[in-house]
Scaffold this active site. Structure first.
Site, PDB file in Angstrom:
ATOM      1  N   SER A 158      66.505  76.513  51.610  1.00  0.00           N
ATOM      2  CA  SER A 158      65.798  76.539  52.883  1.00  0.00           C
ATOM      3  C   SER A 158      64.304  76.562  52.612  1.00  0.00           C
ATOM      4  O   SER A 158      63.857  76.785  51.503  1.00  0.00           O
ATOM      5  CB  SER A 158      66.194  77.780  53.674  1.00  0.00           C
ATOM      6  OG  SER A 158      65.721  78.925  52.992  1.00  0.00           O
ATOM      7  N   LYS A 159      63.547  76.342  53.656  1.00  0.00           N
ATOM      8  CA  LYS A 159      62.095  76.326  53.544  1.00  0.00           C
ATOM      9  C   LYS A 159      61.604  77.666  52.966  1.00  0.00           C
ATOM     10  O   LYS A 159      60.664  77.716  52.181  1.00  0.00           O
ATOM     11  CB  LYS A 159      61.540  76.109  54.957  1.00  0.00           C
ATOM     12  CG  LYS A 159      60.102  75.702  55.000  1.00  0.00           C
ATOM     13  CD  LYS A 159      59.907  74.208  54.822  1.00  0.00           C
ATOM     14  CE  LYS A 159      58.422  73.895  54.844  1.00  0.00           C
ATOM     15  NZ  LYS A 159      58.011  72.790  54.033  1.00  0.00           N
TER      16      LYS A 159
END
Ligand code: GLU
Length: 498
Positions: free
Chosen positions: A261-262
């Site tokens: 994920s970011k």
């Protein structure tokens, strides 16, 4: 070249990084490039960069430059490619269109490929109808068009694509260096497009032609390309060439075992640069995310990696992106830097991060004085400015009463005021304003007041810096300077109410 030298050169691996300029490269993509580069360096081979921009609709302006900048920042150099060129130039696919055209002509002439005139609506209907029957992809109906007719329709300006004819039965296999043999039934491979109606080749055709032309020995890329590889193998065979060694690298997973994920790593290399990671730390970290020298060594320089890394040692299971390890590693590399390189980095970072209204010039001597005070404390360059910003401002806003009193003086504002006055009186007469006499004066004050030294020091720290976490207090006061220190003690004392 003598025969022997020629043979040795021919044995050397040639690996490429072939990004599409559709955005900033993410860490997984760059890790594959890094591994390819390391393998080339380890074996005296070549590392080639090729820009795959045949999908003009997806091209993002500036992306190519940022991709190259990401490589440069990490210190991954290329032997052939944009800016350097080389024997197989140009290294940008949109400048190589005639080569793909020749391959298409050859395939058409041999009957391995055919033109197809289906409109988008017809294609959608075919797909729909086949899906209903549990089949997929294209049904090959244009195979029935006689080549002479197809040629005439194309010459008359009718839009067409070119498809590669796939075998109807049997299977297609290829060898992957990480996973061994991968085999699929040909019934699952449809006649795929190699030349689009805009005259541009598809990725499938363009990379096969270029990998051959550029004598690439190892095709390294993410494992999302595995399902396409049997098609590539068929295309290579139709062109009469030998397939390269395939190395499909596994994905990097987030700490929860899901997609990155970011928040955990799925960022571009330049974002890491921006946050203040050192290139040598990110490079080391990425190299060992999914590969290990042994069961304990983690810190490996670029040179050590290039001496030991081998693509043949990669394993198919995905590695997890360990953010904490990356931060730790960055701290290790920061502490290893010599003082002058650290001062360079600090100076550049502070120039960027400090508020514009900083009233004290960012003088080199002050930056150099900070280095020994914080080098053990910062893991990321981005942590620096919040740790030392008070050194660069003419004044700080007096701290809130609650923050100033903190735990040691909670509910004892009168004592705190008395203590700040006592500190002022003890520091005021100091002539040689350095850490040592400051420490002596403050320790003596604590004793006189019957306060714990730690409590008094915290009070002074917050009063003088506005922060509870700073570099060591006495050195910090020295750098803040005599006048500012005294003025801040005074104004903090005056804000106290009880
Ligand atoms: N241009 C492709 C991409 O950026 C490269 C795939 C390959 O390396 O073959 O994903």
């Amino acid at each position: 070249m003598s025969g022997d030298a020629g043979a040795a050169a021919a044995d050397r691996p040639r690996l490429r990084y072939a990004p599409s300029p559709t955005g900033d490269p993410h860490v997984g993509n760059i890790r594959t490039a890094l591994w390819s580069w390391l393998h080339a360096r380890r074996h005296g081979g070549a590392f080639i960069v090729r820009i795959e921009d045949t999908d003009q609709a997806r091209a993002v302006p500036g992306a190519e430059e940022r991709i190259l900048e990401s490589l440069r920042w990490l210190g991954i150099d290329w032997d052939e490619g944009p800016g350097i060129e080389g024997p197989h130039a140009p290294y940008v696919q949109s400048q190589r269109l005639p080569l793909y055209g020749e391959a298409v002509d050859r395939l058409l002439a041999a009957g391995s490929a055919y033109r197809c005139f289906d409109t988008p609506e017809q294609l959608a209907a075919i797909r729909e109808e086949r899906r209903a029957r549990g089949a997929f992809g294209y049904d090959g109906r244009c195979r029935a068009i006689a080549p002479a007719e197809a040629e005439a329709r194309a010459a008359a300006g009718e839009p067409f694509v070119v498809r590669l004819r796939m075998p109807d039965d049997g299977s297609t296999a290829f060898h992957d260096a990480i996973r061994g043999e991968i085999r699929v039934e040909n019934a699952t491979l449809d006649d795929f497009v190699i030349l689009k109606s805009d005259g541009f080749p598809t990725y499938h055709l363009a990379h096969v032609v270029d990998d051959h032309a550029m004598r690439i020995t190892h095709v390294t890329r993410g494992d999302e390309w595995i399902p396409s590889t049997p098609r590539h193998v068929r295309l290579i065979e139709a062109l009469g060439w030998e397939p390269p060694t395939y190395v499909h690298t596994p994905v990097i997973l987030g700490p929860d075992g899901g997609k990155l994920s970011k928040r955990h790593g799925a960022r571009s290399v330049l974002e890491y640069a921006d946050e203040g990671y050192l290139p040598e730390a990110l490079l080391n970290f990425l190299a060992i995310t999914g590969w290990a020298l042994d069961d304990h060594t983690e810190i490996l320089s670029r040179e050590e990696l290039a001496r030991h890394f081998d693509i043949g040692e990669l394993v198919p299971n995905p590695a997890v992106f360990d953010t904490q390890k990356l931060e730790w590693m960055n701290g290790v590399y920061l502490r290893q830097l010599d003082a002058s390189r650290l001062a360079d980095l600090f100076e550049a970072r502070l120039a960027r991060d400090l508020l514009r209204e900083a009233q004290r010039p960012l003088d080199r001597a002050l930056v150099e004085a900070i280095v020994p005070l914080v080098r053990e404390r910062v893991k990321l360059l981005a942590e620096l400015a919040p740790m030392v910003d008070f050194l660069f401002t003419g004044d700080i806003a007096p701290p809130e009463q609650e923050a100033l009193l903190g735990k040691p003086y909670r509910g004892r504002a009168a004592e705190a005021q008395h203590a700040l006055n006592a500190c002022y009186a003890a520091l005021d007469p100091i002539e040689r304003w350095t850490a040592e006499p400051i420490e002596v004066a403050l320790r003596a004050t604590a004793e006189e007041l019957g306060e714990r030294a730690g409590s008094l020091f915290m009070l002074c720290r917050v009063a003088v810096t506005g922060r509870a976490v700073t570099p060591p207090l006495f050195e910090t006061m020295e750098l803040v300077g005599r006048e500012r220190t005294l003025a801040r003690l005074r104004s903090a004392e005056q804000t106290l109410r009880y």
